[in-house]
Design a protein around this motif. Structure first.
Motif, PDB file in Angstrom:
ATOM      1  N   SER A 113     -72.189  23.115 -13.179  1.00 15.06           N
ATOM      2  CA  SER A 113     -70.978  23.765 -12.674  1.00 15.06           C
ATOM      3  C   SER A 113     -69.709  22.814 -13.066  1.00 15.06           C
ATOM      4  O   SER A 113     -68.713  22.894 -12.848  1.00 15.06           O
ATOM      5  N   HIS A 114     -70.110  21.332 -13.306  1.00 17.57           N
ATOM      6  CA  HIS A 114     -69.087  20.505 -13.634  1.00 17.57           C
ATOM      7  C   HIS A 114     -68.858  20.458 -15.295  1.00 17.57           C
ATOM      8  O   HIS A 114     -68.097  19.916 -15.646  1.00 17.57           O
ATOM      9  N   ILE A 115     -69.645  21.371 -15.868  1.00 14.61           N
ATOM     10  CA  ILE A 115     -69.413  21.566 -17.271  1.00 14.61           C
ATOM     11  C   ILE A 115     -68.232  22.261 -17.665  1.00 14.61           C
ATOM     12  O   ILE A 115     -67.957  23.484 -17.298  1.00 14.61           O
ATOM     13  N   ALA A 141     -75.742  18.535 -34.295  1.00  8.42           N
ATOM     14  CA  ALA A 141     -75.347  17.846 -32.983  1.00  8.42           C
ATOM     15  C   ALA A 141     -74.605  18.928 -31.970  1.00  8.42           C
ATOM     16  O   ALA A 141     -74.141  19.701 -32.499  1.00  8.42           O
ATOM     17  N   PHE A 142     -74.418  18.644 -30.837  1.00 13.62           N
ATOM     18  CA  PHE A 142     -73.346  19.296 -29.850  1.00 13.62           C
ATOM     19  C   PHE A 142     -72.940  18.487 -28.915  1.00 13.62           C
ATOM     20  O   PHE A 142     -73.724  17.414 -28.570  1.00 13.62           O
ATOM     21  N   GLU A 143     -71.765  18.948 -28.219  1.00 11.04           N
ATOM     22  CA  GLU A 143     -71.207  17.823 -27.316  1.00 11.04           C
ATOM     23  C   GLU A 143     -70.798  18.688 -26.115  1.00 11.04           C
ATOM     24  O   GLU A 143     -70.499  19.895 -25.994  1.00 11.04           O
ATOM     25  N   ILE A 144     -70.978  18.045 -24.819  1.00 11.04           N
ATOM     26  CA  ILE A 144     -70.751  18.694 -23.740  1.00 11.04           C
ATOM     27  C   ILE A 144     -69.376  18.178 -23.114  1.00 11.04           C
ATOM     28  O   ILE A 144     -69.665  16.863 -22.935  1.00 11.04           O
ATOM     29  N   PHE A 145     -68.459  18.836 -22.410  1.00 11.41           N
ATOM     30  CA  PHE A 145     -67.296  18.227 -22.062  1.00 11.41           C
ATOM     31  C   PHE A 145     -67.278  18.510 -20.390  1.00 11.41           C
ATOM     32  O   PHE A 145     -67.471  19.734 -19.983  1.00 11.41           O
ATOM     33  N   THR A 146     -67.130  17.526 -19.599  1.00 10.51           N
ATOM     34  CA  THR A 146     -67.477  17.742 -18.054  1.00 10.51           C
ATOM     35  C   THR A 146     -65.711  17.763 -17.507  1.00 10.51           C
ATOM     36  O   THR A 146     -64.892  17.478 -17.903  1.00 10.51           O
ATOM     37  N   ASP A 147     -65.550  18.182 -16.050  1.00  6.57           N
ATOM     38  CA  ASP A 147     -64.434  18.370 -15.351  1.00  6.57           C
ATOM     39  C   ASP A 147     -63.828  17.040 -15.194  1.00  6.57           C
ATOM     40  O   ASP A 147     -62.513  16.880 -14.934  1.00  6.57           O
ATOM     41  N   ASP A 148     -64.534  15.876 -15.133  1.00  2.37           N
ATOM     42  CA  ASP A 148     -64.074  14.563 -15.085  1.00  2.37           C
ATOM     43  C   ASP A 148     -63.815  13.808 -16.227  1.00  2.37           C
ATOM     44  O   ASP A 148     -63.372  12.765 -16.041  1.00  2.37           O
ATOM     45  N   GLY A 149     -63.395  14.499 -17.410  1.00  5.84           N
ATOM     46  CA  GLY A 149     -62.942  13.879 -18.595  1.00  5.84           C
ATOM     47  C   GLY A 149     -64.316  13.381 -19.292  1.00  5.84           C
ATOM     48  O   GLY A 149     -63.871  12.970 -20.714  1.00  5.84           O
ATOM     49  N   ALA A 150     -65.373  13.219 -18.929  1.00  2.00           N
ATOM     50  CA  ALA A 150     -66.452  12.690 -19.558  1.00  2.00           C
ATOM     51  C   ALA A 150     -66.837  13.724 -20.765  1.00  2.00           C
ATOM     52  O   ALA A 150     -66.749  14.932 -20.612  1.00  2.00           O
ATOM     53  N   SER A 151     -67.779  13.300 -21.724  1.00  2.00           N
ATOM     54  CA  SER A 151     -68.320  13.984 -22.797  1.00  2.00           C
ATOM     55  C   SER A 151     -69.680  13.228 -23.237  1.00  2.00           C
ATOM     56  O   SER A 151     -69.744  11.904 -22.973  1.00  2.00           O
ATOM     57  N   LEU A 188     -77.031  26.871 -23.197  1.00  2.00           N
ATOM     58  CA  LEU A 188     -75.752  26.346 -22.128  1.00  2.00           C
ATOM     59  C   LEU A 188     -74.671  27.129 -21.980  1.00  2.00           C
ATOM     60  O   LEU A 188     -74.282  27.076 -20.852  1.00  2.00           O
ATOM     61  N   ASN A 189     -74.033  27.913 -22.953  1.00  2.00           N
ATOM     62  CA  ASN A 189     -73.054  28.742 -22.741  1.00  2.00           C
ATOM     63  C   ASN A 189     -73.466  29.816 -21.616  1.00  2.00           C
ATOM     64  O   ASN A 189     -72.594  30.464 -20.933  1.00  2.00           O
ATOM     65  N   LEU A 190     -74.756  30.366 -21.738  1.00  2.00           N
ATOM     66  CA  LEU A 190     -75.111  31.412 -21.019  1.00  2.00           C
ATOM     67  C   LEU A 190     -75.473  31.125 -19.213  1.00  2.00           C
ATOM     68  O   LEU A 190     -74.913  31.534 -18.473  1.00  2.00           O
ATOM     69  N   ALA A 191     -75.797  29.659 -19.389  1.00  2.00           N
ATOM     70  CA  ALA A 191     -75.663  28.872 -18.178  1.00  2.00           C
ATOM     71  C   ALA A 191     -74.339  28.767 -17.593  1.00  2.00           C
ATOM     72  O   ALA A 191     -74.142  29.019 -16.333  1.00  2.00           O
ATOM     73  N   LEU A 192     -73.390  28.487 -18.140  1.00  2.00           N
ATOM     74  CA  LEU A 192     -72.046  28.454 -17.906  1.00  2.00           C
ATOM     75  C   LEU A 192     -71.438  29.836 -17.342  1.00  2.00           C
ATOM     76  O   LEU A 192     -70.813  29.827 -16.423  1.00  2.00           O
ATOM     77  N   SER A 193     -71.992  30.824 -18.066  1.00  2.00           N
ATOM     78  CA  SER A 193     -71.330  32.198 -17.651  1.00  2.00           C
ATOM     79  C   SER A 193     -71.993  32.703 -16.456  1.00  2.00           C
ATOM     80  O   SER A 193     -71.350  33.397 -15.490  1.00  2.00           O
ATOM     81  N   LYS A 194     -73.131  32.108 -16.079  1.00  2.00           N
ATOM     82  CA  LYS A 194     -73.748  32.244 -14.555  1.00  2.00           C
ATOM     83  C   LYS A 194     -73.104  31.670 -13.490  1.00  2.00           C
ATOM     84  O   LYS A 194     -72.885  32.171 -12.263  1.00  2.00           O
ATOM     85  N   GLN A 195     -72.253  30.496 -13.760  1.00  2.00           N
ATOM     86  CA  GLN A 195     -71.539  29.751 -12.906  1.00  2.00           C
ATOM     87  C   GLN A 195     -70.287  30.168 -12.879  1.00  2.00           C
ATOM     88  O   GLN A 195     -69.795  29.935 -11.679  1.00  2.00           O
ATOM     89  N   ARG A 196     -69.581  30.758 -13.686  1.00  3.64           N
ATOM     90  CA  ARG A 196     -68.237  31.050 -13.613  1.00  3.64           C
ATOM     91  C   ARG A 196     -68.263  32.149 -12.591  1.00  3.64           C
ATOM     92  O   ARG A 196     -68.785  33.164 -12.489  1.00  3.64           O
ATOM     93  N   HIS A 219     -62.922  29.989 -19.814  1.00  6.47           N
ATOM     94  CA  HIS A 219     -63.513  29.062 -20.378  1.00  6.47           C
ATOM     95  C   HIS A 219     -62.384  28.242 -21.228  1.00  6.47           C
ATOM     96  O   HIS A 219     -61.553  28.841 -22.348  1.00  6.47           O
ATOM     97  N   THR A 220     -62.085  27.005 -20.787  1.00  8.01           N
ATOM     98  CA  THR A 220     -60.917  26.468 -21.472  1.00  8.01           C
ATOM     99  C   THR A 220     -61.113  25.667 -22.724  1.00  8.01           C
ATOM    100  O   THR A 220     -62.297  24.820 -22.667  1.00  8.01           O
TER     101      THR A 220
END
Length: 732
Positions: free
Chosen positions: A669-671, A687-697, A715-723, A729-730
């Motif tokens: 939920s923080h991604i 490689a891939f990168e994850i960006f979180t709501d606190d500005g970390a990557s 991960l995108n599928l998991a994000l869709s379950k959380q939205r 998706h910004t």
């Protein structure tokens, strides 16, 4: 009737009920209607609700009957008997208690499931829909949820059959069933006629409830309600007169202000008196939000014709803006002044000095309108001229002031002056003849350059968009937002998945959004796309066009670069199209949404490849993946190193073992977003990168590029379950 089926229904023997499943479907199907009639009689008996044994027998019989109907595809033969049982169940309380469901509710659920598995059959929906919508008022949460799904299927194929029952659907929405909002648009397109009660229920949905926040609409739901109300208001503006105070409350909402002003415009056209109390509020809105100035000016042009007092105030408001108006806004101001001046011409005198300064303008429309205003003020009827000669002149009426010009009907020219332009959208009517046979000059229409352009190039626009849509996806909407610190504005573009399957990573009202650096091209293409989807040439007054125009005006990029000039310019070239693709690639748009070759639709990777879902979904229905990845870690950027660890995504958490005794966890939920790392569009991601709501990557790498793609997709599928609905998706 089959002897076993009849015996069970008459004796209510639960021990023999299981024997029904040993009888062939064909034999059961022959007696379904007569068996349903016996069931109808049984469930009306006084002791039915209190006897669990009888309830079980009836439920088993209904299950066997609906199964036989389904297997033999005989729903049309027995639909009348099924609907009869549903009508009987409507007479009973179906509300579920804390212990168990109502016995009649269980029957309704089974029968509706059988009926709506045949939602493509018109005769079935035609007979079932009138009864089905009535169950929405029965306050059974499970039943309401199922009926919402069934009605969605029915509307998708036979909206015209469900449309007559829209009042029941709106009433259910007003009671909190917001899932039905998505049906309002297709039902409205089916040509329903709304009454004052349904409009009142829809308008009251817009009122936020402080005591029950959960019942408040999301921004997307509110936008859908406003869109429907605007279409109703266009046809029946009088119904909205009592509700203008609720609509005015939303004038401060930048996402809704455009459509609210359009509704005020519709009401002001036929019922200006209802809008007079909101005149000052409308002026404040235009002052605080320059993008709305053109819409407010149109409203003032209509209110100013109500009486002389209102005319004076509206003329002052419009005239005071002439000095600061840009080339795109100036013709509209002059047009509205002319519209009021045709009824109260002498009130124009206070601003004619300012108007006259635009007489030498290079803009043809401006020059014509100025000449028309000057001529309107100077034209007097013979009767008015006689009054002036005798010294008894008074304020002339509209007919007197417009009666002085002589018209040559053979070539449609006005003798001694220029050809006149109409400011009214109404078709020209015959000039009325005064007592001295001098015709009253009728106003001519102000030409809409957008309408002229679209009418001339409509086939070319459609051909251009058809080809473009296979190269670039077009946004479904856009908004202009402001950065509070830098006080600068930018355009946010919203993209959706066109398929929206059950496994979609952008379900419902969720979007992939980007902040664009080249809004001019996107707004131009969005306008062309609107025109390509429309069968008739668009006009500047159309609500959708006005919304795009408002976005362009709100950006304030170049005061001389008007919206009309933007959309009537040459189409974006291939080089400009490539820059749009580059912007989408930099936003990692193509990692999650791709073009489906067969349908030529832009859809998310899960809708295009539903078979991949099997590899991502665990038995409990949550997404999951596990494997070794290398994470880039280190306190200083210069000294970061790749460290191999075992990562697991399970449901809404990502975990890995940092040390032997310590587990690290990241909540999904923080991604904010997930991106595959590529230097060039055609590069294979490693490689891939994850960006979180606190500005970390967090950056991760794998030896196999397919493994990287699997992680990004999961991960995108998991994000869709959380939205939540309405969340986007910004990116950027």
């Amino acid at each position: 009737m089959h002897e076993v089926l009849e015996l069970i229904l008459r004796t209510k023997d639960l021990a023999k009920a299981g024997d029904l499943f040993s009888i062939a479907d064909d034999e059961i199907e022959k007696d379904c209607s007569s068996a349903l009639q016996l069931i109808d009689e049984t469930i009306t008996q006084d002791d039915y609700v209190g006897l669990d044994g009888i309830q079980s027998v009836v439920e088993i019989c209904v299950t066997r009957i609906t199964s036989a109907i389904r297997e033999t595809d005989s729903i049309e033969k027995h639909i009348d008997a099924l609907v009869s049982v549903l009508k009987t169940c409507l007479q009973y309380d179906l509300e579920s208690s804390s212990h168990n469901d109502s016995p009649h509710a269980k029957l309704v659920s089974d029968i509706l499931s059988c009926i709506f598995q045949n939602y493509t059959k018109q005769t079935v929906i035609e007979k079932a829909a009138p009864v089905t919508v009535l169950f929405l008022d029965k306050k059974n949460a499970d039943l309401t949820r199922n009926i919402t799904s069934y009605l969605s299927l029915a509307v998708m194929n036979h909206a015209h059959l469900v449309a007559p029952h829209t009042d029941c659907i709106i009433r259910s929405i007003a009671n909190g069933n917001k899932s039905l909002i998505k049906l309002l648009h297709p039902l409205n397109e089916a040509g329903i006629e709304h009454n004052s009660e349904s409009v009142r229920n829809l308008v009251y949905l817009l009122i936020d409830k402080a005591d029950n926040v959960d019942k408040n609409l999301t921004p997307e739901e509110r936008e859908a309600i406003f869109d429907l109300l605007n279409k109703i208001c266009c046809r029946h503006p009088k119904i909205f007169s009592p509700h203008l105070s609720i609509l005015a409350y939303h004038l401060s909402n930048k996402k809704c202000v455009g459509v609210v002003l359009t509704m005020f415009d519709h009401v002001a056209k036929d019922h200006p008196q209802a809008c007079l109390d909101f005149k000052e509020r409308l002026m404040e809105v235009a002052k605080g939000n320059p993008a709305t100035a053109s819409q407010v000016a149109r409203i003032m042009g209509k209110l100013g014709r109500f009486n002389e007092v209102e005319a004076e105030e509206c003329i002052d408001y419009l005239g005071n803006q002439l000095g600061s108006a840009d080339t795109g806004y100036l013709p509209l101001l002059l047009q509205q002044l002319l519209h009021i001046g045709q009824k109260f011409p002498e009130l124009l005198k206070t601003h004619m000095d300012t108007v006259a300064t635009f007489g030498e303008s290079k803009e043809v429309e401006v020059k014509r309108l100025v000449n028309r205003l000057l001529q309107l003020l100077n034209t007097k009827s013979p009767e008015a001229a006689q009054q002036q000669t005798t010294g008894t002149g008074s304020r002339s009426s509209l007919s007197r002031l417009l009666g002085g010009g002589k018209r040559n009907n053979s070539n449609d020219k006005v003798i001694g002056s220029e050809v006149k332009l109409r400011t009214s959208p109404r078709p020209p009517s015959l000039a009325s003849v005064s007592s001295d046979h001098t015709p009253i000059v009728q106003e001519q229409p102000y030409p809409d350059p957008i309408h002229q352009f679209c009418e001339k190039h409509l086939p070319t626009i459609k051909s251009y968009i058809d080809k473009l849509c296979t190269i670039i996806p077009l946004p479904v909407k856009c908004t202009v937002e402001e950065k509070t610190k830098k006080r600068s504005r930018f355009v946010r573009l919203y993209f959706s998945c066109t398929k929206r399957e059950s496994s979609c990573i952008y379900p419902g009202q969720t979007f992939f959004t980007i902040k664009s650096k080249i809004p001019k091209l996107w707004l131009h293409l969005m306008f062309l796309n609107l025109q390509a989807k429309s069968s008739a040439a668009l006009r500047l007054q159309d609500s959708r066009v006005s919304s795009l125009s408002g976005c362009w005006d709100w950006l304030q990029t170049d005061r001389n670069d008007s919206f009309v000039r933007l959309v009537t310019a040459s189409f974006p070239s291939s080089k400009e199209q490539q820059s749009l693709r580059q912007e989408l690639w930099e936003s990692r748009f193509f990692d999650v949404i791709t073009l489906e070759p067969m349908s030529k639709h832009w859809s998310c990777f899960m809708c295009n490849n539903p078979e991949k879902l099997l590899g991502f979904i665990k038995p409990d229905g949550t997404p999951g993946i596990t494997g070794q990845l290398k994470e880039k870690k280190g306190k200083w950027k210069l000294f970061k190193r790749w460290k191999k660890r075992h990562f697991t995504l399970s449901g809404d958490h990502i975990t890995y073992q940092k040390t032997r005794n310590k587990l690290e966890t990241l909540n999904v939920s923080h991604i904010e977003s997930v991106r595959a790392c590529r230097k060039k569009p055609r590069d294979v991601p490693r490689a891939f990168e994850i960006f979180t709501d606190d500005g970390a990557s967090y950056k991760f790498k794998s030896n196999d590029h397919k493994n990287v793609e699997r992680w990004v997709q999961c991960l995108n599928l998991a994000l869709s379950k959380q939205r939540k609905p309405g969340r986007y998706h910004t990116v950027g």
